[in-house]
Design a protein around this motif. Sequence first.
Motif, PDB file in Angstrom:
ATOM      1  N   ILE A  52       0.840  -1.207   0.000  1.00  0.00           N
ATOM      2  CA  ILE A  52       0.000   0.000   0.000  1.00  0.00           C
ATOM      3  C   ILE A  52       0.871   1.251   0.000  1.00  0.00           C
ATOM      4  N   ALA A  56       0.809   4.235  -2.655  1.00  0.00           N
ATOM      5  CA  ALA A  56       0.606   5.624  -2.224  1.00  0.00           C
ATOM      6  C   ALA A  56       1.703   6.543  -2.751  1.00  0.00           C
ATOM      7  N   THR A 101      -3.321   9.597   2.641  1.00  0.00           N
ATOM      8  CA  THR A 101      -4.150   8.761   3.505  1.00  0.00           C
ATOM      9  C   THR A 101      -3.727   7.298   3.409  1.00  0.00           C
ATOM     10  N   LEU A 102      -3.525   6.815   2.195  1.00  0.00           N
ATOM     11  CA  LEU A 102      -3.077   5.433   2.019  1.00  0.00           C
ATOM     12  C   LEU A 102      -1.724   5.194   2.688  1.00  0.00           C
ATOM     13  N   ALA A 106      -0.819   2.584   5.559  1.00  0.00           N
ATOM     14  CA  ALA A 106       0.278   1.635   5.337  1.00  0.00           C
ATOM     15  C   ALA A 106       1.250   1.639   6.507  1.00  0.00           C
ATOM     16  N   TRP A 157     -12.449  10.909  -4.307  1.00  0.00           N
ATOM     17  CA  TRP A 157     -11.369  10.025  -3.836  1.00  0.00           C
ATOM     18  C   TRP A 157     -11.065   8.910  -4.822  1.00  0.00           C
TER      19      TRP A 157
END
Length: 158
Positions: A52, A56, A101-102, A106, A157
Amino acid sequence: MNAYRAKPLKYPWPPMLYLTSILTAILAGRIAALAPIPSPHPLLLPSIGFAIALIAVTLDIWAVRTLMERQTPVLDSGCARYLVTCGPFRYSRNPIYLGYTLFTVALGLMSGNSWFFVAALVSLAATRLLAIPSEERHLEARFGFDYEHYRKRTRRWF
């Protein structure tokens, strides 16, 4: 709306919000750790978190590169010169914030610190309240119908 009145943010809030929330999550994890995230295998969640994080970072680099190629400021404190609707902006109106955010999520998966999930939600909500409305007013004032059309066909998003 008058384009002069709809100025971009004076301070680049989102990067600072996410950085502050990440540092707070680290501190909170040291002071008052939440229940650990259950995992069937000790390397499963860190591996998922690493994947992730790569997604990102790739998303953020792609978005920043797309903005720079279109001579548009990366930080939301600069005045938009062009309405960028290509690259990751074809799929999300806020790909950089999505990447932040990701990445925060993560970090939680990689470290096993559940506070990162709280930090991601708080940062997302704060960005949604503090930065996005101002950015959208600015883009609507600058680009009018083109921005309205883009906003209707592109999710915030993903």
